[in-house]
Design a protein around this motif. Sequence first.
Motif, PDB file in Angstrom:
ATOM      1  N   MET A   1       0.857  -1.014  -0.027  1.00 38.18           N
ATOM      2  CA  MET A   1      -0.106  -0.004  -0.084  1.00 38.18           C
ATOM      3  C   MET A   1       0.662   1.189   0.036  1.00 38.18           C
ATOM      4  N   VAL A   2       0.629   2.215  -0.962  1.00 40.16           N
ATOM      5  CA  VAL A   2       1.214   3.487  -0.987  1.00 40.16           C
ATOM      6  C   VAL A   2       0.153   4.587  -0.232  1.00 40.16           C
ATOM      7  N   ARG A   3       0.839   5.391   0.663  1.00 31.33           N
ATOM      8  CA  ARG A   3      -0.099   6.456   1.161  1.00 31.33           C
ATOM      9  C   ARG A   3       0.808   7.805   1.039  1.00 31.33           C
ATOM     10  N   ALA A   4       0.170   8.624   0.422  1.00 32.88           N
ATOM     11  CA  ALA A   4       0.768  10.259   0.205  1.00 32.88           C
ATOM     12  C   ALA A   4      -0.431  11.184   0.511  1.00 32.88           C
ATOM     13  N   TYR A   5       0.229  12.269   0.864  1.00 32.18           N
ATOM     14  CA  TYR A   5      -0.484  13.636   0.575  1.00 32.18           C
ATOM     15  C   TYR A   5      -0.434  14.378  -0.349  1.00 32.18           C
ATOM     16  N   GLY A   6      -1.423  14.810  -1.074  1.00 30.32           N
ATOM     17  CA  GLY A   6      -1.435  15.585  -2.215  1.00 30.32           C
ATOM     18  C   GLY A   6      -1.821  17.128  -1.891  1.00 30.32           C
ATOM     19  N   LEU A   7      -0.789  17.913  -2.128  1.00 27.38           N
ATOM     20  CA  LEU A   7      -1.149  19.540  -1.649  1.00 27.38           C
ATOM     21  C   LEU A   7      -1.616  20.086  -3.011  1.00 27.38           C
ATOM     22  N   ILE A   8      -2.546  20.765  -3.264  1.00 27.93           N
ATOM     23  CA  ILE A   8      -3.184  21.211  -4.165  1.00 27.93           C
ATOM     24  C   ILE A   8      -3.322  22.706  -4.202  1.00 27.93           C
ATOM     25  N   SER A   9      -3.043  23.596  -5.269  1.00 23.98           N
ATOM     26  CA  SER A   9      -3.170  24.809  -5.608  1.00 23.98           C
ATOM     27  C   SER A   9      -4.172  25.069  -6.678  1.00 23.98           C
ATOM     28  N   VAL A  10      -5.230  25.817  -6.608  1.00 23.75           N
ATOM     29  CA  VAL A  10      -6.169  26.132  -7.522  1.00 23.75           C
ATOM     30  C   VAL A  10      -6.439  27.425  -7.976  1.00 23.75           C
ATOM     31  N   GLU A  11      -7.059  27.788  -9.125  1.00 22.32           N
ATOM     32  CA  GLU A  11      -7.271  29.096  -9.627  1.00 22.32           C
ATOM     33  C   GLU A  11      -8.273  29.690  -8.491  1.00 22.32           C
ATOM     34  N   LYS A  20     -14.936  18.876  -4.821  1.00 21.04           N
ATOM     35  CA  LYS A  20     -15.879  17.830  -5.053  1.00 21.04           C
ATOM     36  C   LYS A  20     -15.420  16.892  -6.200  1.00 21.04           C
ATOM     37  N   LYS A  21     -14.392  17.029  -7.142  1.00 17.56           N
ATOM     38  CA  LYS A  21     -13.977  16.257  -8.141  1.00 17.56           C
ATOM     39  C   LYS A  21     -13.063  15.313  -7.544  1.00 17.56           C
ATOM     40  N   VAL A  22     -12.111  16.409  -6.627  1.00 24.05           N
ATOM     41  CA  VAL A  22     -11.076  15.176  -6.048  1.00 24.05           C
ATOM     42  C   VAL A  22     -11.572  14.279  -5.215  1.00 24.05           C
ATOM     43  N   LEU A  52      -0.514   5.925  -7.640  1.00 22.12           N
ATOM     44  CA  LEU A  52      -0.313   7.182  -7.112  1.00 22.12           C
ATOM     45  C   LEU A  52       0.099   7.913  -8.297  1.00 22.12           C
ATOM     46  N   THR A  53       0.885   7.884  -9.240  1.00 24.78           N
ATOM     47  CA  THR A  53       1.501   8.530 -10.161  1.00 24.78           C
ATOM     48  C   THR A  53       0.282   9.043 -11.142  1.00 24.78           C
ATOM     49  N   SER A  54      -0.599   7.984 -11.479  1.00 29.35           N
ATOM     50  CA  SER A  54      -1.576   8.125 -12.173  1.00 29.35           C
ATOM     51  C   SER A  54      -2.836   9.041 -11.471  1.00 29.35           C
ATOM     52  N   THR A  55      -3.017   8.871 -10.419  1.00 28.29           N
ATOM     53  CA  THR A  55      -4.024   9.677  -9.476  1.00 28.29           C
ATOM     54  C   THR A  55      -3.571  11.071  -9.603  1.00 28.29           C
ATOM     55  N   ILE A  56      -2.264  11.509  -9.228  1.00 29.00           N
ATOM     56  CA  ILE A  56      -1.800  12.714  -9.241  1.00 29.00           C
ATOM     57  C   ILE A  56      -1.625  13.421 -10.415  1.00 29.00           C
ATOM     58  N   PHE A  57      -0.696  12.988 -11.523  1.00 31.28           N
ATOM     59  CA  PHE A  57      -0.693  13.487 -12.740  1.00 31.28           C
ATOM     60  C   PHE A  57      -1.709  13.282 -13.769  1.00 31.28           C
ATOM     61  N   GLY A  58      -2.509  12.138 -13.647  1.00 29.90           N
ATOM     62  CA  GLY A  58      -3.467  11.940 -14.684  1.00 29.90           C
ATOM     63  C   GLY A  58      -4.777  12.552 -14.493  1.00 29.90           C
ATOM     64  N   LYS A  59      -5.058  12.311 -13.211  1.00 27.36           N
ATOM     65  CA  LYS A  59      -6.416  12.816 -12.616  1.00 27.36           C
ATOM     66  C   LYS A  59      -6.526  13.886 -12.024  1.00 27.36           C
ATOM     67  N   ILE A  60      -5.623  14.239 -10.843  1.00 26.99           N
ATOM     68  CA  ILE A  60      -5.811  15.685 -10.180  1.00 26.99           C
ATOM     69  C   ILE A  60      -5.188  16.835 -11.004  1.00 26.99           C
ATOM     70  N   ARG A  61      -4.159  16.506 -11.587  1.00 29.09           N
ATOM     71  CA  ARG A  61      -3.438  17.826 -12.510  1.00 29.09           C
ATOM     72  C   ARG A  61      -4.243  17.802 -13.642  1.00 29.09           C
ATOM     73  N   GLY A  62      -5.346  16.837 -14.002  1.00 23.98           N
ATOM     74  CA  GLY A  62      -6.121  16.829 -15.307  1.00 23.98           C
ATOM     75  C   GLY A  62      -7.399  17.717 -15.050  1.00 23.98           C
ATOM     76  N   VAL A  66      -6.893  23.487 -11.720  1.00 21.40           N
ATOM     77  CA  VAL A  66      -5.851  23.125 -10.860  1.00 21.40           C
ATOM     78  C   VAL A  66      -4.343  23.722 -11.270  1.00 21.40           C
ATOM     79  N   THR A  67      -3.837  24.378 -10.628  1.00 19.46           N
ATOM     80  CA  THR A  67      -2.593  25.267 -10.990  1.00 19.46           C
ATOM     81  C   THR A  67      -1.363  24.337 -10.533  1.00 19.46           C
ATOM     82  N   SER A  68      -1.256  23.567  -9.558  1.00 18.75           N
ATOM     83  CA  SER A  68      -0.057  23.185  -9.234  1.00 18.75           C
ATOM     84  C   SER A  68      -0.354  21.965  -7.993  1.00 18.75           C
TER      85      SER A  68
END
Length: 78
Positions: A1-11, A20-22, A52-62, A66-68
């Motif tokens: 299992m991989v656990r991480a925290y995603g810190l998200i900046s938005v417009e 809601k989307k996340v 994890l990479t797919s969730t962050i880079f493919g889904k959240i950044r998509g 989302v700015t960063s």
Amino acid sequence: MVRAYGLISVEPGKSSEIFKKVEDLDGVETVEAVAGPYDIVTQIEVDSLEKLTSTIFGKIRGIEGVTSTTTLIVVGLE
């Protein structure tokens, strides 16, 4: 299992919509709106680093607005 925290900046004005989307993404355990340099903090638990990479880079950044993101991968210290 991989656990991480995603810190998200938005417009500006997009926090509620992106929150809601996340929240609906597979592997996302918690989502919190925060004040400071980031707008949203999320805890993610998935089966592999690839997911994890797919969730962050493919889904959240998509998500439009989302700015960063910054990802903090949890490591076990014993």
